[in-house]
Scaffold this motif. Structure first.
Motif, mmCIF file in Angstrom:
data_model
loop_
_atom_site.group_PDB
_atom_site.id
_atom_site.type_symbol
_atom_site.label_atom_id
_atom_site.label_comp_id
_atom_site.label_asym_id
_atom_site.label_seq_id
_atom_site.Cartn_x
_atom_site.Cartn_y
_atom_site.Cartn_z
ATOM 1 N N LEU A 7 0.836 -1.195 0.000
ATOM 2 C CA LEU A 7 0.000 0.000 0.000
ATOM 3 C C LEU A 7 0.877 1.253 0.000
ATOM 4 O O LEU A 7 1.766 1.396 0.837
ATOM 5 N N ILE A 8 0.659 2.128 -0.981
ATOM 6 C CA ILE A 8 1.403 3.389 -1.049
ATOM 7 C C ILE A 8 0.515 4.477 -0.455
ATOM 8 O O ILE A 8 -0.567 4.766 -0.971
ATOM 9 N N GLU A 9 0.983 5.057 0.637
ATOM 10 C CA GLU A 9 0.214 6.081 1.330
ATOM 11 C C GLU A 9 0.665 7.475 0.914
ATOM 12 O O GLU A 9 1.768 7.643 0.358
ATOM 13 N N PRO A 10 -0.154 8.522 1.192
ATOM 14 C CA PRO A 10 0.239 9.890 0.848
ATOM 15 C C PRO A 10 1.601 10.290 1.402
ATOM 16 O O PRO A 10 2.359 11.024 0.755
ATOM 17 N N ASN A 11 1.933 9.793 2.614
ATOM 18 C CA ASN A 11 3.230 10.139 3.210
ATOM 19 C C ASN A 11 4.397 9.619 2.381
ATOM 20 O O ASN A 11 5.466 10.220 2.352
ATOM 21 N N THR A 12 4.190 8.476 1.710
ATOM 22 C CA THR A 12 5.245 7.921 0.845
ATOM 23 C C THR A 12 5.528 8.874 -0.304
ATOM 24 O O THR A 12 6.689 9.141 -0.643
ATOM 25 N N TRP A 13 4.458 9.398 -0.901
ATOM 26 C CA TRP A 13 4.617 10.370 -1.986
ATOM 27 C C TRP A 13 5.293 11.640 -1.460
ATOM 28 O O TRP A 13 6.174 12.205 -2.124
ATOM 29 N N THR A 14 4.897 12.078 -0.271
ATOM 30 C CA THR A 14 5.489 13.286 0.317
ATOM 31 C C THR A 14 6.995 13.117 0.516
ATOM 32 O O THR A 14 7.774 14.035 0.240
ATOM 33 N N ILE A 15 7.396 11.940 0.974
ATOM 34 C CA ILE A 15 8.833 11.675 1.175
ATOM 35 C C ILE A 15 9.582 11.742 -0.154
ATOM 36 O O ILE A 15 10.662 12.338 -0.241
ATOM 37 N N MET A 16 9.004 11.147 -1.196
ATOM 38 C CA MET A 16 9.659 11.176 -2.520
ATOM 39 C C MET A 16 9.777 12.616 -3.031
ATOM 40 O O MET A 16 10.834 13.030 -3.533
ATOM 41 N N ILE A 17 8.694 13.376 -2.883
ATOM 42 C CA ILE A 17 8.704 14.782 -3.317
ATOM 43 C C ILE A 17 9.771 15.562 -2.554
ATOM 44 O O ILE A 17 10.513 16.369 -3.135
ATOM 45 N N SER A 18 9.863 15.314 -1.243
ATOM 46 C CA SER A 18 10.854 16.008 -0.415
ATOM 47 C C SER A 18 12.277 15.685 -0.845
ATOM 48 O O SER A 18 13.141 16.568 -0.895
ATOM 49 N N GLN A 19 12.527 14.419 -1.157
ATOM 50 C CA GLN A 19 13.872 14.007 -1.568
ATOM 51 C C GLN A 19 14.280 14.700 -2.864
ATOM 52 O O GLN A 19 15.406 15.193 -2.995
ATOM 53 N N TYR A 20 13.374 14.746 -3.826
ATOM 54 C CA TYR A 20 13.663 15.441 -5.088
ATOM 55 C C TYR A 20 13.851 16.942 -4.855
ATOM 56 O O TYR A 20 14.744 17.564 -5.421
ATOM 57 N N GLY A 21 12.988 17.512 -4.005
ATOM 58 C CA GLY A 21 13.067 18.947 -3.733
ATOM 59 C C GLY A 21 14.371 19.331 -3.067
ATOM 60 O O GLY A 21 15.002 20.330 -3.440
ATOM 61 N N GLN A 22 14.824 18.539 -2.088
ATOM 62 C CA GLN A 22 16.081 18.824 -1.393
ATOM 63 C C GLN A 22 17.273 18.788 -2.339
ATOM 64 O O GLN A 22 18.251 19.505 -2.145
ATOM 65 N N ALA A 23 17.178 17.953 -3.364
ATOM 66 C CA ALA A 23 18.265 17.849 -4.343
ATOM 67 C C ALA A 23 18.179 18.942 -5.412
ATOM 68 O O ALA A 23 19.029 19.003 -6.309
ATOM 69 N N GLY A 24 17.159 19.801 -5.310
ATOM 70 C CA GLY A 24 16.993 20.864 -6.306
ATOM 71 C C GLY A 24 16.325 20.394 -7.582
ATOM 72 O O GLY A 24 16.252 21.127 -8.563
ATOM 73 N N LEU A 25 15.814 19.150 -7.572
ATOM 74 C CA LEU A 25 15.156 18.587 -8.760
ATOM 75 C C LEU A 25 13.662 18.905 -8.698
ATOM 76 O O LEU A 25 12.810 18.017 -8.583
ATOM 77 N N THR A 26 13.359 20.189 -8.765
ATOM 78 C CA THR A 26 11.986 20.628 -8.553
ATOM 79 C C THR A 26 11.050 20.202 -9.679
ATOM 80 O O THR A 26 9.861 19.989 -9.445
ATOM 81 N N GLU A 27 11.582 20.054 -10.898
ATOM 82 C CA GLU A 27 10.739 19.607 -12.016
ATOM 83 C C GLU A 27 10.262 18.182 -11.771
ATOM 84 O O GLU A 27 9.083 17.857 -11.978
#
Length: 328
Positions: A7-27
């Motif tokens: 089961l993929i929960e909203p928090n899982t997506w949030t973590i992925m988004i955060s990881q990309y954002g921290q790396a500057g990969l905003t696109e």
């Protein structure tokens, strides 16, 4: 996870988004957000907050997307916190999007965000962006908005005026403070000290410092750091060291930023050997120097043709790295 039917929960997506954002990969972070919604997962307040903060960052900044997401966040019923609002407004004002910043605060306050906090953050952001006049103009509306011009708002405006070199306008604001019965804060006094040092008016800077002590307005680490920086830039090294030693004996104790600032100023003035003493002092005080600290002193010593001392810096750096690796 999908292959294993987890089961993929909203928090899982949030973590992925955060990881990309921290790396500057905003696109990629944005595409992940869109994929999340396309698959039927609803973003929560944390998802919106982290994505907006990353879109407002220096690396990979996308303000138009941040504005759209901010509007989506509000319409979805999520109220941003003070930290997110501060970052969002600062990014808008830095980019000259003042009308958008004002609209954002208006929308927030209509939805229950405290007027005093919202408009104070807007003034702070305007001042950071060097728009002191716009900030002053907004304070004229404060009574109508049900807000109060407090000590912190005055501090932001005075600092912005001093950065522009507009001492007379800043002093007029201080007069307004006195008439309103608001005491002059340590932040304002520190800004005045820094300004007078920058103008090479040491006597006036010292008058402010003396007045602070007499009126019981205790200087902070930032105040003492401003004194140290001012003295070093004026070539008054013994006075700078006296302030530094006073901090070590009577407090407030110098922190990492104080050490870093002091050694950078010394190296710029051709006093890298003194900066080396600061690295040694940091280690003795259990404050870990950064790679930038070591590099600053190393290059400074090399510029001054003190290669033997520069090698000592490298040995200290390697020794610290080895010690920390063994302690893990």
């Amino acid at each position: 996870m999908r292959r294993r039917h987890c089961l993929i929960e909203p928090n899982t997506w949030t973590i992925m988004i955060s990881q990309y954002g921290q790396a500057g990969l905003t696109e990629i972070a944005l595409n992940t957000f869109k994929e999340m919604k396309a698959e039927g997962y609803q973003p929560n307040g944390a998802t919106f907050k982290f994505l907006i903060i990353f879109l407002c960052g220096k690396k990979g900044r996308k303000l138009d997307e941040a504005i759209k997401l901010f509007q989506q966040m509000l319409s979805s019923g999520f109220m941003p916190d003070k930290e997110m609002v501060d970052i969002f407004l600062s990014a808008l004002c830095e980019s000259g999007k003042f009308a958008e910043a004002r609209r954002a605060v208006n929308s927030l306050c209509r939805r229950g965000f405290k007027n005093q906090i919202g408009y104070s953050l807007l003034i702070k952001s305007l001042c950071r962006a060097g728009k002191a006049e716009e900030a002053v103009s907004l304070t004229n509306e404060f009574e109508k908005l049900g807000c109060k011009v407090d000590q912190y708002i005055y501090a932001s405006i005075v600092q912005a005026l001093l950065r522009d070199g507009r001492l007379d306008a800043a002093l007029d604001k201080l007069d307004d403070m006195k008439r309103a019965g608001i005491p002059q804060s340590v932040q304002i006094n520190t800004s005045l000290i820094a300004h007078f040092f920058k103008q090479r008016q040491i006597k006036k800077a010292m008058e402010i410092y003396k007045k602070m002590r007499e009126e019981g307005c205790e200087p902070t680490v930032i105040t003492y750091s401003a004194l140290i920086r001012g003295y070093v830039n004026m070539g008054m090294f013994s006075d700078a060291w006296n302030i530094f030693l006073r901090m070590k004996v009577k407090g407030p104790f110098p922190d990492f930023k104080t050490y870093s600032m002091f050694m950078t100023c010394l190296c710029k003035q051709g006093r890298s050997e003194d900066a080396l003493k600061l690295i040694q002092d940091m280690l003795e005080s259990k404050i870990i120097p950064s790679a930038i600290n070591f590099r600053t002193v190393y290059y400074g010593l090399n510029r001054e043709c003190k290669q033997d001392l520069a090698h000592i810096v490298l040995r200290m750096k390697w020794s610290l790295k080895k010690e920390r690796m063994h302690s893990v």
